[in-house]
Design an enzyme around this catalytic site. Structure first.
Site, PDB file in Angstrom:
ATOM      1  N   GLU A 108      -5.848   7.482  -8.956  1.00  0.00           N
ATOM      2  CA  GLU A 108      -6.205   8.066 -10.251  1.00  0.00           C
ATOM      3  C   GLU A 108      -5.502   9.389 -10.526  1.00  0.00           C
ATOM      4  O   GLU A 108      -5.477   9.853 -11.672  1.00  0.00           O
ATOM      5  CB  GLU A 108      -7.721   8.277 -10.322  1.00  0.00           C
ATOM      6  N   GLU A 122     -10.157  -1.644  11.989  1.00  0.00           N
ATOM      7  CA  GLU A 122     -10.645  -0.272  12.129  1.00  0.00           C
ATOM      8  C   GLU A 122     -10.814   0.144  13.586  1.00  0.00           C
ATOM      9  O   GLU A 122     -11.039   1.316  13.883  1.00  0.00           O
ATOM     10  CB  GLU A 122     -11.978  -0.103  11.404  1.00  0.00           C
TER      11      GLU A 122
END
Length: 273
Positions: free
Chosen positions: A81, A112
């Site tokens: 953004e 992960e």
């Protein structure tokens, strides 16, 4: 301090399947209201990290977000953004997720758990001492994130973190830890809920405040936003109308000519001195 995962503790509610729709929504909302208050308690920690980030970015540094699952996706969302909102390069704020870009949409099993991959991912961007790396992990125990921050520390790279458990291994590794404790989730262990909301609020604060400090907002307006759709062109036009006290057509012509609210306003002011 003993480490206790409040993000994994039993919900304050039980028999959820027996609740009415209105009760479920009301109870989720009650829990959500606790998030902003938890964030308020760590504003000083957020401020310390923001000042470091703003200084680094003003001197050709970059900001990296690193996470797995929901945490990784939130970092990528915030990073993505920044260019349209503030008109900065896509290389200024970068989000990385365990398992690579395919993990944005679909979980990559055990990605992960790799303690070395995070640092490998950062090295692909020629990470250096000018940069800042923020590890995001609700649990504060994600090996992908912890391993990356440990390597950053060894290479004199500034590190921060956002976690929702107090005294976590991640917070102990990060130089600038942010521990926002929101308590048990409505659905036990579902850290995409309150924990995810807390992380999103803090990420909003970090980039918005940093960009303001870097001069990417004037007054209260996004004067460097990218004009990527009609809504934003209309917003930019109205911003110019307000800043210069001109009619819509004049503002629209200025924006079309200069493709930037800031540039259009500066040009007009200089031309009408």
């Amino acid at each position: 301090m003993s480490f206790k995962k409040t993000t994994e503790q039993d919900s304050n509610y039980d028999h959820l399947e027996e609740m009415s729709t209105s009760s479920l929504l009301e109870n989720i909302n009650n829990e959500d209201q606790k998030v902003a208050l938890a964030v308020k308690k760590v504003l000083n920690k957020i401020g310390l990290l923001v000042d470091i980030i703003a200084e680094k970015l003003a001197n050709k540094g970059r900001l990296f977000y690193l996470g797995a699952g929901t945490s990784g996706r939130l970092g990528i969302l915030d990073a993505s953004e920044c260019p349209p909102t503030f008109g900065v390069s896509h290389d200024l704020v970068i989000g990385l997720i365990a398992g690579g870009d395919s993990a944005i949409r679909k979980a990559v099993e055990f990605a992960e758990d790799d303690t070395e991959q995070g640092w490998k991912d950062l090295k692909e961007y020629q990470i250096n001492e000018q940069d800042v790396v923020i590890g995001i992990a609700a649990s504060g125990t994600t090996p992908y994130v912890i391993g990356a921050l440990e390597s950053c520390n060894k290479n004199n790279i500034t590190t921060g973190c956002i976690t929702c458990n107090e005294g976590s291994p991640l917070a102990q590794v990060a130089q600038y830890p942010i521990e926002v404790v929101v308590g048990p989730e409505f659905v036990t262990g579902s850290s995409r809920m309150k924990a995810g909301t807390a992380q999103k609020l803090i990420l909003n604060m970090i980039t918005t405040t940093t960009m303001i400090k870097l001069g990417r907002v004037k007054g209260n307006k996004m004067v460097d936003m990218q004009l990527s759709n009609n809504k934003l062109v209309d917003r930019g036009t109205r911003m110019i109308m307000q800043a210069l006290d001109v009619d819509r057509q004049t503002a629209a012509n200025l924006l079309k000519q200069h493709q930037s609210v800031r540039t259009a306003v500066n040009y007009y002011k200089n031309a009408h001195r």
